[in-house]
Design a protein around this motif. Structure first.
Motif, PDB file in Angstrom:
ATOM      1  N   VAL A 162      12.931 120.938  11.344  1.00 48.87           N
ATOM      2  CA  VAL A 162      13.682 121.158  10.111  1.00 48.87           C
ATOM      3  C   VAL A 162      13.140 122.376   9.371  1.00 48.87           C
ATOM      4  N   GLN A 163      11.824 122.469   9.278  1.00 48.96           N
ATOM      5  CA  GLN A 163      11.193 123.599   8.597  1.00 48.96           C
ATOM      6  C   GLN A 163      11.547 124.918   9.282  1.00 48.96           C
ATOM      7  N   MET A 164      11.531 124.949  10.596  1.00 49.71           N
ATOM      8  CA  MET A 164      11.859 126.160  11.348  1.00 49.71           C
ATOM      9  C   MET A 164      13.276 126.631  11.032  1.00 49.71           C
ATOM     10  N   LEU A 165      14.223 125.705  10.988  1.00 47.83           N
ATOM     11  CA  LEU A 165      15.613 126.071  10.720  1.00 47.83           C
ATOM     12  C   LEU A 165      15.801 126.552   9.283  1.00 47.83           C
ATOM     13  N   GLU A 166      15.085 125.931   8.361  1.00 49.78           N
ATOM     14  CA  GLU A 166      15.232 126.325   6.957  1.00 49.78           C
ATOM     15  C   GLU A 166      14.591 127.685   6.694  1.00 49.78           C
ATOM     16  N   GLU A 222      16.764 130.639   8.673  1.00 49.93           N
ATOM     17  CA  GLU A 222      18.222 130.589   8.676  1.00 49.93           C
ATOM     18  C   GLU A 222      18.826 131.972   8.867  1.00 49.93           C
ATOM     19  N   CYS A 223      18.325 132.953   8.148  1.00 53.49           N
ATOM     20  CA  CYS A 223      18.872 134.315   8.254  1.00 53.49           C
ATOM     21  C   CYS A 223      18.667 134.896   9.650  1.00 53.49           C
ATOM     22  N   ASP A 224      17.541 134.574  10.276  1.00 51.82           N
ATOM     23  CA  ASP A 224      17.292 135.063  11.631  1.00 51.82           C
ATOM     24  C   ASP A 224      18.285 134.467  12.622  1.00 51.82           C
ATOM     25  N   PHE A 225      18.583 133.176  12.476  1.00 54.45           N
ATOM     26  CA  PHE A 225      19.557 132.546  13.366  1.00 54.45           C
ATOM     27  C   PHE A 225      20.954 133.104  13.129  1.00 54.45           C
ATOM     28  N   VAL A 226      21.310 133.323  11.876  1.00 54.32           N
ATOM     29  CA  VAL A 226      22.612 133.911  11.561  1.00 54.32           C
ATOM     30  C   VAL A 226      22.737 135.297  12.198  1.00 54.32           C
ATOM     31  N   ASP A 227      21.671 136.079  12.081  1.00 59.60           N
ATOM     32  CA  ASP A 227      21.689 137.424  12.659  1.00 59.60           C
ATOM     33  C   ASP A 227      21.788 137.375  14.186  1.00 59.60           C
ATOM     34  N   THR A 245      19.574 135.066  20.489  1.00 61.50           N
ATOM     35  CA  THR A 245      19.266 133.700  20.087  1.00 61.50           C
ATOM     36  C   THR A 245      18.175 133.105  20.968  1.00 61.50           C
ATOM     37  N   THR A 246      18.245 133.387  22.253  1.00 61.10           N
ATOM     38  CA  THR A 246      17.239 132.902  23.188  1.00 61.10           C
ATOM     39  C   THR A 246      15.869 133.474  22.871  1.00 61.10           C
ATOM     40  N   GLU A 247      15.832 134.764  22.586  1.00 61.31           N
ATOM     41  CA  GLU A 247      14.551 135.391  22.233  1.00 61.31           C
ATOM     42  C   GLU A 247      13.985 134.792  20.957  1.00 61.31           C
ATOM     43  N   LEU A 248      14.864 134.491  19.987  1.00 61.05           N
ATOM     44  CA  LEU A 248      14.404 133.908  18.727  1.00 61.05           C
ATOM     45  C   LEU A 248      13.803 132.528  18.954  1.00 61.05           C
ATOM     46  N   ARG A 254      10.461 132.744  20.555  1.00 56.58           N
ATOM     47  CA  ARG A 254       9.411 133.184  19.638  1.00 56.58           C
ATOM     48  C   ARG A 254       9.028 132.102  18.628  1.00 56.58           C
ATOM     49  N   LEU A 255      10.027 131.313  18.171  1.00 49.78           N
ATOM     50  CA  LEU A 255       9.768 130.358  17.091  1.00 49.78           C
ATOM     51  C   LEU A 255       9.195 129.031  17.572  1.00 49.78           C
ATOM     52  N   ILE A 256       9.606 128.569  18.748  1.00 50.23           N
ATOM     53  CA  ILE A 256       9.143 127.262  19.227  1.00 50.23           C
ATOM     54  C   ILE A 256       7.618 127.155  19.212  1.00 50.23           C
ATOM     55  N   PRO A 257       6.879 128.126  19.790  1.00 50.59           N
ATOM     56  CA  PRO A 257       5.418 128.000  19.754  1.00 50.59           C
ATOM     57  C   PRO A 257       4.814 128.188  18.369  1.00 50.59           C
ATOM     58  N   SER A 258       5.573 128.753  17.441  1.00 50.55           N
ATOM     59  CA  SER A 258       5.062 128.943  16.079  1.00 50.55           C
ATOM     60  C   SER A 258       5.175 127.680  15.234  1.00 50.55           C
ATOM     61  N   TYR A 259       6.060 126.768  15.627  1.00 52.80           N
ATOM     62  CA  TYR A 259       6.296 125.577  14.812  1.00 52.80           C
ATOM     63  C   TYR A 259       5.930 124.270  15.515  1.00 52.80           C
ATOM     64  N   LEU A 260       6.132 124.205  16.822  1.00 57.34           N
ATOM     65  CA  LEU A 260       5.876 122.960  17.540  1.00 57.34           C
ATOM     66  C   LEU A 260       4.555 123.022  18.287  1.00 57.34           C
ATOM     67  N   ASP A 261       4.067 121.861  18.675  1.00 59.06           N
ATOM     68  CA  ASP A 261       2.804 121.755  19.397  1.00 59.06           C
ATOM     69  C   ASP A 261       2.825 122.646  20.644  1.00 59.06           C
ATOM     70  N   ASN A 262       1.825 123.511  20.771  1.00 60.14           N
ATOM     71  CA  ASN A 262       1.808 124.523  21.830  1.00 60.14           C
ATOM     72  C   ASN A 262       1.565 123.984  23.230  1.00 60.14           C
ATOM     73  N   GLU A 263       1.056 122.757  23.324  1.00 67.92           N
ATOM     74  CA  GLU A 263       0.836 122.175  24.641  1.00 67.92           C
ATOM     75  C   GLU A 263       2.012 121.313  25.084  1.00 67.92           C
ATOM     76  N   CYS A 264       2.725 120.746  24.142  1.00 69.26           N
ATOM     77  CA  CYS A 264       3.778 119.777  24.470  1.00 69.26           C
ATOM     78  C   CYS A 264       5.164 120.396  24.590  1.00 69.26           C
ATOM     79  N   PHE A 265       5.411 121.491  23.885  1.00 72.87           N
ATOM     80  CA  PHE A 265       6.776 122.032  23.809  1.00 72.87           C
ATOM     81  C   PHE A 265       6.773 123.527  24.101  1.00 72.87           C
ATOM     82  N   HIS A 266       7.685 123.927  24.988  1.00 74.10           N
ATOM     83  CA  HIS A 266       7.739 125.319  25.424  1.00 74.10           C
ATOM     84  C   HIS A 266       9.190 125.754  25.593  1.00 74.10           C
ATOM     85  N   ALA A 267       9.412 127.062  25.484  1.00 72.61           N
ATOM     86  CA  ALA A 267      10.721 127.646  25.786  1.00 72.61           C
ATOM     87  C   ALA A 267      10.533 128.636  26.930  1.00 72.61           C
TER      88      ALA A 267
END
Length: 463
Positions: free
Chosen positions: A63-67, A70-75, A175-178, A181-194
């Motif tokens: 939720v925090q990542m999306l909030e 938001e402008c990055d996802f729109v772009d 969108t894929t690049e975003l 880049r964001l998944i490892p910045s917000y979610l656990d780096n060992e459990c979640f990857h893109a």
């Protein structure tokens, strides 16, 4: 497990050349996927995802990542699909946040063991169903809803206690690049990857052996994914697209008026109308359009912009390409039928669709379409809501896919329902009747006990 070969210099050069031309980042190659899978597997086996607090923290991070971005996802979606800000916020970001918040509010209840009805022989036992996470899951997104179709399943995977690797569509590069880049910045780096993988690479990735694969896309690609998963007996959820032909009636003139109201006299100039994601899909859709029926509305195409005007086709035959192939563009084929019976018969002659939509002010007509056709879902007088509600499962049946997701259904998709019977050793005085040597007396006692159960509970329960 044998290690896959390293990428050849030619493949690395090709990737480097793409990056220099402006593509956001390098693809993820099999060796990297092996390492990410290994790290996720180690984290899962260590029990990192099992605690409720961990799952809640990860869902809150989504939720925090999306909030915060938001402008990055729109772009990004604007650059990939010419998607308007309104549509991105409503159909991508808010939808994912709703899923995450719904999971946060219900997670404690979902995680609790479910007690089941006991019978005569288990009256004093505990009979439970426990939801266990599957392990490490792979989520493969699609280009037409690149944020929603990656992150909504991810919410379910997180809530159920899994580790996850997501593979957004290679077609929506920004969108894929975003997300990468964001998944490892917000979610656990060992459990979640893109990862960044093309559809041609995914069978190789799937054969690395995940505990579940969730795929959204067309039937042809879904078949390849299912085949690759079958080689390692990996269960799959397939959400497969299709086509949505209409019946003619007085529809064409109404559609013309709506398109004018929505996009003006020239949809190309409208900020509310998107574009096809790449030239490959543009050319395929244009080819289908030109070889099917007669253009009643629209039909204008501009290759340089990957623009196809909102198009309505009439005089469509069942043998036309638009009726044989999946449509991923603003093309609506209309067929003429004489009555409701003929419309229902036509639907039932085709493979089972992802959804049947019925538009009518007559409740009896709606009821007939709902009860006399088979589809993944059904919706009357709308074409979106049934696919985005957290309380309703969304998924296909037959050729339109298998499995479902949203809300509790996502949690269940990524969970194993483990049957647990907690029995005390004190009851051996009863259960000994099942053991050899098999005596007629013991059989008579068990038959008598079953008859008692049958009379009182309406079923037969043998000790």
């Amino acid at each position: 497990m044998s290690r896959p070969p390293s990428p050849t210099p030619a493949r690395w050069f090709k990737a480097l050349r793409r990056t220099r031309l402006g593509d956001p980042c390098l693809k993820t190659y099999p060796l990297e996927s092996v390492d990410l899978l290994r790290r996720a597997r180690v984290a899962f086996q260590a029990g990192r995802t099992l605690k409720e607090n961990f799952r809640l923290a990860q869902l809150e991070a989504v939720v925090q990542m999306l909030e915060e971005h938001e402008c990055d996802f729109v772009d990004a979606l604007g650059r990939d699909l010419h998607k308007p800000r309104f549509e991105t916020v409503v159909s991508e970001l808010i939808l994912v946040k709703n899923e995450a918040l719904y999971a946060i509010n219900n997670l404690k209840k979902w995680m609790q063991p479910q007690k089941v009805e006991r019978n005569l022989s288990t009256t004093l036992d505990d009979c439970l169903v426990i939801s266990e996470p599957l392990g490490v899951v792979l989520i493969i997104g699609t280009w037409c809803s690149p944020v929603q179709m990656c992150l909504v399943p991810l919410v379910g995977a997180i809530a159920a206690g899994n580790c996850a690797i997501i593979s957004p569509s290679e077609s929506t590069v920004h969108t894929t690049e975003l997300l990468h880049r964001l998944i490892p910045s917000y979610l656990d780096n060992e459990c979640f990857h893109a990862i960044l993988a093309g559809l041609s690479d995914l069978p190789e990735v799937i054969e690395l052996k995940f505990d579940h694969v969730f795929f959204t896309g067309n039937k042809e690609d879904g078949s390849k994914i299912a085949l690759a998963a079958a080689r390692t007996l990996t269960p799959v959820t397939l959400i497969l697209g299709g086509k949505n032909p209409y019946v003619k009636a007085r529809l064409v003139q109404a559609l013309k008026c709506c398109l004018m109201e929505f996009y003006g006299s020239n949809p190309q100039e409208s900020r509310s109308f998107g574009r096809i994601v790449n030239l490959e899909i543009f050319n395929r859709t244009r080819g289908i359009l030109w070889r099917s029926g007669k253009v009643a509305v629209g039909g204008h195409v501009i290759e340089a912009e990957k623009y196809i005007a909102p198009t309505v086709l009439t005089d469509v035959a069942e043998s036309d390409p638009v009726m044989q192939k999946e449509i991923f563009g603003p093309v609506l084929p209309i067929l003429t039928v004489n009555n409701v019976d003929e419309a229902i018969s036509f639907i039932n002659k085709q493979e089972k669709p992802l959804c049947v939509y019925a538009y009518s002010t007559n409740g009896k007509v709606i009821s007939r379409f709902m009860s006399e056709t088979c589809s993944g879902s059904f919706c009357s007088n709308d074409c979106i809501l049934q696919s985005v509600m957290v309380a309703l499962p969304f998924g296909g049946v037959g050729a339109s896919g298998m499995g479902s997701f949203h809300g509790r259904y996502s949690f269940d998709t990524f969970s194993h329902k483990k049957s647990c019977l907690l029995r005390s050793a004190r009851f051996e005085c009863v259960t000994y009747l099942r053991y050899p040597p098999f005596e007629d007396r013991n059989l008579s006692l068990m038959t008598w006990a079953s008859s008692l159960s049958q009379k009182s509970q309406g079923w037969c329960q043998i000790m």
